[in-house]
Design a protein around this motif. Sequence first.
Motif, PDB file in Angstrom:
ATOM      1  N   UNK A 110       0.919  -1.218   0.092  1.00  0.00           N
ATOM      2  CA  UNK A 110       0.014  -0.009  -0.060  1.00  0.00           C
ATOM      3  C   UNK A 110       0.845   1.328   0.028  1.00  0.00           C
ATOM      4  N   UNK A 111       1.787   1.199   0.943  1.00  0.00           N
ATOM      5  CA  UNK A 111       2.757   2.556   0.876  1.00  0.00           C
ATOM      6  C   UNK A 111       3.465   2.743  -0.545  1.00  0.00           C
ATOM      7  N   UNK A 112       3.907   1.530  -1.198  1.00  0.00           N
ATOM      8  CA  UNK A 112       4.529   1.815  -2.316  1.00  0.00           C
ATOM      9  C   UNK A 112       3.484   2.284  -3.317  1.00  0.00           C
ATOM     10  N   UNK A 113       2.278   1.737  -3.376  1.00  0.00           N
ATOM     11  CA  UNK A 113       1.316   2.376  -4.326  1.00  0.00           C
ATOM     12  C   UNK A 113       1.125   3.598  -3.999  1.00  0.00           C
TER      13      UNK A 113
ATOM     14  N   UNK B 172      -6.553   4.921  -7.308  1.00  0.00           N
ATOM     15  CA  UNK B 172      -5.681   4.457  -6.188  1.00  0.00           C
ATOM     16  C   UNK B 172      -6.388   4.153  -4.806  1.00  0.00           C
ATOM     17  N   UNK B 173      -7.484   4.825  -4.352  1.00  0.00           N
ATOM     18  CA  UNK B 173      -8.065   4.405  -3.212  1.00  0.00           C
ATOM     19  C   UNK B 173      -8.654   3.191  -3.276  1.00  0.00           C
ATOM     20  N   UNK B 174      -9.131   3.061  -4.716  1.00  0.00           N
ATOM     21  CA  UNK B 174      -9.923   1.643  -4.794  1.00  0.00           C
ATOM     22  C   UNK B 174      -9.055   0.421  -4.415  1.00  0.00           C
ATOM     23  N   UNK B 175      -7.650   0.705  -5.277  1.00  0.00           N
ATOM     24  CA  UNK B 175      -7.027  -0.430  -5.208  1.00  0.00           C
ATOM     25  C   UNK B 175      -6.222  -0.401  -3.696  1.00  0.00           C
ATOM     26  N   UNK B 176      -6.040   0.712  -2.936  1.00  0.00           N
ATOM     27  CA  UNK B 176      -5.528   0.445  -1.583  1.00  0.00           C
ATOM     28  C   UNK B 176      -6.638  -0.384  -0.903  1.00  0.00           C
ATOM     29  N   UNK B 177      -7.684  -0.161  -1.198  1.00  0.00           N
ATOM     30  CA  UNK B 177      -8.965  -0.673  -0.339  1.00  0.00           C
ATOM     31  C   UNK B 177      -8.995  -2.263  -0.643  1.00  0.00           C
ATOM     32  N   UNK B 178      -8.760  -2.412  -1.884  1.00  0.00           N
ATOM     33  CA  UNK B 178      -8.797  -3.956  -2.388  1.00  0.00           C
ATOM     34  C   UNK B 178      -7.610  -4.778  -1.498  1.00  0.00           C
ATOM     35  N   UNK B 179      -6.400  -4.420  -1.199  1.00  0.00           N
ATOM     36  CA  UNK B 179      -5.316  -4.837  -0.597  1.00  0.00           C
ATOM     37  C   UNK B 179      -5.822  -5.087   0.910  1.00  0.00           C
ATOM     38  N   UNK B 180      -6.659  -3.938   1.534  1.00  0.00           N
ATOM     39  CA  UNK B 180      -7.162  -3.890   2.878  1.00  0.00           C
ATOM     40  C   UNK B 180      -8.087  -4.982   3.094  1.00  0.00           C
TER      41      UNK B 180
END
Lengths: 169, 251
Positions: A110-113, B172-180
Amino acid sequence: MRIPCKFNVQVAGLGYLEETGNADIKENTKLELPVWLAGILSGIPIMSEEGEEVRLLDLLPPDAFNKKIINSIKSNSVNLSLRSVLPNFYSLAERWCFWFEDAAFVEIIQQMLKDRSVVMNDYSFNLNSTNSSNNDEISRFVHSLDNLEKEIFMVCVASHKDAKQWLNS
Amino acid sequence: MTFPKELQETFTSAEIVYLAENELIEVISNVSMNDKLSLISTELPKFRVMSTYKIPIWLAIILRKQNKITVPPPEWLNENYLANKYQEEVTNQTAFTQLPNNWLEVSKIFLKHFVQDLIDNEDVLLKLIQDLKEIRLVKLRKGLNNLNEINLGFNDLSLMEINEFRPFISRVMGNLAKFQKSLENEEGVENYDDAEDPGDDNAYDDDDDDDDLDNRNTSTGGRKDSTMAEANDDIDDEDMEMEDIVNEFEL
């Protein structure tokens, strides 16, 4: 995309996966399987001869997630050429997080992204500038983007271009 | 839907201008009419010479072309006010200054269609507007360092400015959320088949378009707080106070 796995039990009749000509897959065989297949097979619980429950196969960490790469992500993710590591880095990483629920790993990704997307956004502003030294830098960065980042970069460029065009019209 | 993907998830600048043209503005009529005029979407009041009326901008553009009205600029569209705002923007590094929700669109319309009615020099105004936009953009870019998967708040940012960043930020937020989300899957491997396909680009949830639209519809030219992006459907950020978001989002 294939990821390495290790069979925990002997499986009859699956030898063709190994492409060695044997009819069976032996215990502890290491094999690269497609991600979708590995995911399904790793979820199958098997009763071993000792009466313990084991998985049919274990997933092994792929090359893209080895220590060296994780460390370079941690130290300077912006300068890392993610594309040369793996063109679908984020997709595989997401599968991986899904299978192993590794919170530390998720945080690194996440930090990387985040870090890389801020730079992406900055570069997408002056994509069409005539400053040539800057352009070299930008093209180097763009070539280091993985498929997901590339898509984000494209929408970013498109929206800034639209706004700029409107403002100057 | 056959609409191109990039048009589905966000507005183009032209669409936002189109929306802004529904805003009412004050105009001074130069002519008198015998009776009011009913149009399909609105009603043109019975004009008397030198009286002020409130009509939609699109109608004012047509009437101005025929020299039937003059359009005095809104109180914020002058050199003094904008220069002050610029100063405010420079001195206050942690927040955006308050400007009308559609200041960019409206000032652009004024500079294009109502130039003769402007009090100040149009070039000076144009330069001020561009400077203001530039400095706000720089702030916005700085603020992006605080991206996270849950929420992001920008106070006093206009629809046009938000729109420019929406596709980028929501992705970007959507992808961050996917990881979460992958962490919250308690069943582990067994649940594999139920999970979203990570290759599916549309998997994230972008419902902020509607919020912004509401903002516009209810706005009467005053300032609006605009919230952007709610990417994770598991986390309900409705309850979150605006203040909290602002605190979290330190520029």
